[in-house]
Design an enzyme around this catalytic site. Structure first.
Site, PDB file in Angstrom:
ATOM      1  N   LYS A  94       0.661  -1.346  -0.311  1.00  0.00           N
ATOM      2  CA  LYS A  94       0.102   0.092   0.033  1.00  0.00           C
ATOM      3  C   LYS A  94       0.908   1.413   0.024  1.00  0.00           C
ATOM      4  CE  LYS A  94      -4.146  -1.678   0.471  1.00  0.00           C
ATOM      5  NZ  LYS A  94      -4.349  -2.983   1.235  1.00  0.00           N
ATOM      6  N   GLU A 116     -10.024   6.086   3.174  1.00  0.00           N
ATOM      7  CA  GLU A 116     -10.768   5.036   3.685  1.00  0.00           C
ATOM      8  C   GLU A 116      -9.809   4.068   3.888  1.00  0.00           C
ATOM      9  OE1 GLU A 116      -9.917   5.426   0.650  1.00  0.00           O
ATOM     10  OE2 GLU A 116      -9.345   3.468   0.168  1.00  0.00           O
ATOM     11  N   SER A 383       2.057  -9.655  -1.106  1.00  0.00           N
ATOM     12  CA  SER A 383       1.520  -8.293  -0.765  1.00  0.00           C
ATOM     13  C   SER A 383       1.760  -7.719   0.689  1.00  0.00           C
ATOM     14  CB  SER A 383      -0.130  -8.332  -1.297  1.00  0.00           C
ATOM     15  OG  SER A 383      -0.589  -9.031  -0.429  1.00  0.00           O
TER      16      SER A 383
HETATM   17  C1  LIG Z   1      -5.266  -4.104   1.025  1.00  0.00           C
HETATM   18  C2  LIG Z   1      -4.380  -5.311   0.871  1.00  0.00           C
HETATM   19  C3  LIG Z   1      -4.500  -6.287  -0.128  1.00  0.00           C
HETATM   20  C4  LIG Z   1      -6.028  -5.926  -1.149  1.00  0.00           C
HETATM   21  O1  LIG Z   1      -5.723  -4.705  -1.950  1.00  0.00           O
HETATM   22  P1  LIG Z   1      -5.596  -4.847  -3.370  1.00  0.00           P
HETATM   23  O2  LIG Z   1      -5.798  -3.767  -3.812  1.00  0.00           O
HETATM   24  O3  LIG Z   1      -6.292  -5.879  -4.041  1.00  0.00           O
HETATM   25  O4  LIG Z   1      -4.041  -5.312  -3.516  1.00  0.00           O
HETATM   26  C5  LIG Z   1      -3.833  -7.315  -0.359  1.00  0.00           C
HETATM   27  N1  LIG Z   1      -2.694  -7.727   0.426  1.00  0.00           N
HETATM   28  C6  LIG Z   1      -2.659  -6.908   1.579  1.00  0.00           C
HETATM   29  C7  LIG Z   1      -1.517  -7.284   2.411  1.00  0.00           C
HETATM   30  C8  LIG Z   1      -3.331  -5.603   1.617  1.00  0.00           C
HETATM   31  O5  LIG Z   1      -3.017  -4.892   2.893  1.00  0.00           O
END
Ligand SMILES: *Cc1c(COP(=O)(O)O)cnc(C)c1O
Length: 401
Positions: A94, A116, A383
């Site tokens: 993020k 948000e 992610s």
């Molecule tokens: C917010 C989040 C996601 C999902 O958001 P995307 O916009 O689909 O990437 C996925 N993995 C993590 C660790 C997150 O914090």
């Protein structure tokens, strides 16, 4: 910025039939201003070099492309690599986007920042860059999510952000997003809305994607160094879809690279309690854009469910809707139970605790390893890290003796 998709979106902010701007007139003005400034600054040398410096020294990029040796041996299938977005400052991808947007806000002279958040990761990433740039920060968050993600709420407050509880609807991400949009409509001149995924009205899906394409550009460079070729497949979880588009965008033109997005099937696709609009939804309008969405016969948005707060959203970014229709990206789903199992297995095999969101991508791979040949190179977008999810897995009974 290099690596962005050259054609998409079109001048009207459309990805094929998807995307666009379904917002009040006052917001159209602000979106035009944002688009104009973005197009100007993305070509600006000083803006780009400041962004590059922050990504290196504040975020900690480049993140490694890591060979998951024991997971590979365990699965006896393809070679598995993790793109380590979990090692970014604040623990997820993020922040790549929030550093970009805060620089835009600064250039545009906006001092009041709103955002948000669902899992709290985007709120945390926004509160973090607001502290770094001395801006005031207001984060809208559903009370249900505030309970599920208490450590992130505490961190945001420590960083000086005001966390505003949202009790309407299901008191989760959808409702927090509606509340943030409402705030923006009222305070549009003084306020910059830092949006957290590739959703919302144009130009947000484009801007967020572009700031996240650093993931894919690094992956390409690292793959060429390690394998001498791009990877055979890339797998990422899809909430709004920003980590997935971030890693996919640079490979969309490489037809031989299989791209797989994984949505949350919650209690199962037939349970009605899931967060899988691409698998089970139909196109409709939510939060200012036309895209796949889960809603009932009366047009009411269905309350989504996923064990992972970051995937618990009834919609998905418009570019993913087009990529599904065109077939360039394959989309699959994973249930809460499958994600929890992958969370535990990967923690024990690799010494890396993945976020529950990420665990969906890992679970899909573990379930479908037979789709791949032994020497194929598979990159999973890791992610985020799972520290934030410990209370949830504890309450799911995983940590009982
Ligand atoms: C917010 C989040 C996601 C999902 O958001 P995307 O916009 O689909 O990437 C996925 N993995 C993590 C660790 C997150 O914090």
């Amino acid at each position: 910025m290099a690596g962005e998709s050259k054609r998409m979106p079109d001048k009207k902010g459309r990805f094929g039939p998807y995307g666009g701007r379904y917002v009040p007139e006052t917001v159209i003005y602000a979106l035009d201003e944002l688009e104009r400034c973005y197009r100007q600054f993305k070509k600006d040398r000083r803006f780009r070099s400041e962004l590059k410096g922050l990504l290196a020294d504040f975020v900690g990029r480049p993140t490694p492309l890591y060979y998951a040796e024991r997971l590979t041996a365990f699965l006896k299938g393809p070679e598995i690599y993790f793109k380590r977005e979990d090692l970014n400052h604040t623990g997820a991808h993020k922040i790549n986007n929030t550093v970009g947007q805060i620089l835009l806000a600064q250039r545009m002279g906006k001092k009041r920042i709103i955002a948000e958040t669902g899992a709290g990761q985007h709120g945390l990433a926004t509160a973090t860059v607001c502290a770094r740039f001395g801006m005031s920060c207001i984060v809208y968050m559903g009370t249900e999510d505030m309970k599920r993600q208490k450590p992130n709420v505490e961190k945001m407050r420590l960083l000086g952000a005001k966390v505003v509880p949202v009790t309407s609807g299901s008191a989760t991400l959808k409702d927090a997003t509606s509340e943030a949009l409402r705030d923006w409509v009222t305070n549009v001149r003084s306020t910059f809305y830092v949006l957290g995924s590739v959703v919302g009205p144009h130009p947000y899906p484009m801007i967020v994607r572009d700031f996240q394409t650093i993931i894919g550009r690094e992956t390409r460079r690292q793959s060429l160094r390690l394998f001498k070729t791009p990877p055979d497949a890339i797998i990422a979880c899809v909430g709004g879809g920003s980590n997935a588009l971030g890693i996919f965008a640079d490979f969309l033109k490489d037809d031989q690279v299989k791209l797989i997005g994984v949505e949350a099937a919650g209690y199962g696709l037939t349970s009605g309690q899931h967060a899988a609009p691409l698998a089970k939804g139909k196109p409709g309008v939510l939060h200012g854009a036309f895209s796949y969405l889960i809603y009932d016969d009366d047009g009411q948005v269905i309350l989504p469910h996923s064990i992972s707060a970051g995937l618990d959203y009834p919609g998905v970014g418009p570019e993913h809707s087009l990529l599904k229709d065109s077939g360039r990206v394959t989309y699959g789903t994973v249930t809460d139970a499958e994600a929890l199992r992958a969370f535990e297995q990967v923690s024990r095999l690799e010494g890396i605790i993945p976020a529950l969101e990420t665990s969906h991508a890992l679970a899909w791979l573990m379930k479908h390893k037979r789709k791949f040949k032994k020497n194929e190179k598979i990159v999973v977008c890791l992610s985020g890290r799972g520290d934030k999810d410990m209370p949830i897995v504890a309450s799911a009974g995983m940590l009982d003796e």
